[in-house]
Design a protein around this motif. Structure first.
Motif, PDB file in Angstrom:
ATOM      1  N   UNK A 124       0.803  -1.230   0.000  1.00 52.68           N
ATOM      2  CA  UNK A 124       0.000   0.000   0.000  1.00 52.68           C
ATOM      3  C   UNK A 124       0.840   1.287   0.000  1.00 52.68           C
ATOM      4  N   UNK A 125       1.847   1.434   0.882  1.00 52.34           N
ATOM      5  CA  UNK A 125       2.651   2.670   0.855  1.00 52.34           C
ATOM      6  C   UNK A 125       3.427   2.845  -0.447  1.00 52.34           C
TER       7      UNK A 125
ATOM      8  N   UNK B 208     -14.897   1.136   0.253  1.00 56.85           N
ATOM      9  CA  UNK B 208     -15.670   0.558  -0.846  1.00 56.85           C
ATOM     10  C   UNK B 208     -14.730  -0.143  -1.817  1.00 56.85           C
ATOM     11  N   UNK B 209     -13.579   0.491  -2.078  1.00 49.56           N
ATOM     12  CA  UNK B 209     -12.603  -0.080  -3.015  1.00 49.56           C
ATOM     13  C   UNK B 209     -12.046  -1.421  -2.568  1.00 49.56           C
TER      14      UNK B 209
ATOM     15  N   UNK C 218     -12.201   8.478   2.503  1.00 47.18           N
ATOM     16  CA  UNK C 218     -12.232   7.356   3.450  1.00 47.18           C
ATOM     17  C   UNK C 218     -13.199   6.280   2.976  1.00 47.18           C
ATOM     18  N   UNK C 219     -14.404   6.712   2.588  1.00 45.72           N
ATOM     19  CA  UNK C 219     -15.405   5.762   2.101  1.00 45.72           C
ATOM     20  C   UNK C 219     -14.929   5.097   0.814  1.00 45.72           C
TER      21      UNK C 219
ATOM     22  N   UNK D 167      -7.437   0.860   4.624  1.00 48.79           N
ATOM     23  CA  UNK D 167      -7.092  -0.292   3.796  1.00 48.79           C
ATOM     24  C   UNK D 167      -7.026  -1.548   4.665  1.00 48.79           C
ATOM     25  N   UNK D 168      -6.457  -1.409   5.872  1.00 45.22           N
ATOM     26  CA  UNK D 168      -6.346  -2.548   6.795  1.00 45.22           C
ATOM     27  C   UNK D 168      -7.726  -3.073   7.170  1.00 45.22           C
TER      28      UNK D 168
END
Length: 204
Positions: free
Chosen positions: A62-63, A103-104, A98-99, A132-133
């Motif tokens: 992710x980073x 959702x992703x 954030x949402x 993401x976590x």
């Protein structure tokens, strides 16, 4: 070509899924979901361990995806992924970052779209990792638990369960975000009112 890469990664079992999950969060266009399901069908008893490897790999990637977006912008996405995925994710981000990440985590849109967009749109990295976590843990472990308890029969349930998670889990998470935001706003207003009162108090 991508199928050959996936087949090659599957030969390495849990490590193959780990590598695929890292790549999934960076630029590889095929979600790690497919490798997780294939390996879980072969050995359902290791499904939880596979989910853990996939989850950790995703968080490590992710980073990297974030900084690619920060340096190169979202234009890199158009070279590898469908335009409608990118446009849809961008619209989600503009409304609520954030949402969008939550959702992703459940939609067919590859997750790297959200990691790279986060960087290109200057979304805070720590928030990206936290959300993401949450989202990816639900996705990876829902599949892992399904195979662990139902064995190979779970293969026919995966898509149906994923749909239920999306329809139930995502709204619950978004409601939680809205409550958190509302509480934060009230707290900010209360602090603001307190400061105004202090400023207006005459000094002796």
């Amino acid at each position: 070509m991508f199928q050959k890469i996936i087949d090659f990664l599957e030969n390495f079992g849990v490590w193959g899924l780990f590598i695929h999950s890292i790549a999934d969060a960076i630029i590889f266009p095929v979600p790690a979901f497919f490798t997780q399901v294939s390996l879980s069908v072969v050995n359902p008893s290791s499904a939880i361990w596979l989910a853990t490897a996939g989850f950790i790999g995703c968080l490590l990637g992710t980073p990297v995806g974030y900084y690619i977006g920060k340096v190169l912008g979202k234009s890199i996405l158009y070279r590898f992924l469908k335009k409608e995925w990118i446009d849809s994710a961008t619209n989600l981000f503009k409304k609520n970052g954030e949402a969008a990440i939550l959702i992703g985590s459940f939609t067919p849109i590859p997750f790297k779209v959200f990691t790279i967009l986060s960087g290109s749109l200057a979304f805070p990295l720590w928030k990206l990792i936290v959300y993401a976590a949450i989202g990816r843990a639900i996705k990876f472990y829902a599949i892992g638990l399904l195979f662990y308890y139902y064995g190979r029969a779970a293969k026919g349930m995966v898509h149906e369960v994923s749909t239920y998670i999306f329809l139930i889990g995502v709204p619950v998470l978004i409601i939680g975000l809205l409550i958190k935001r509302k509480y934060g706003k009230k707290k900010q207003e209360a602090e603001s009112g307190q400061n105004v009162t202090l400023d207006s108090t005459p000094s002796e």
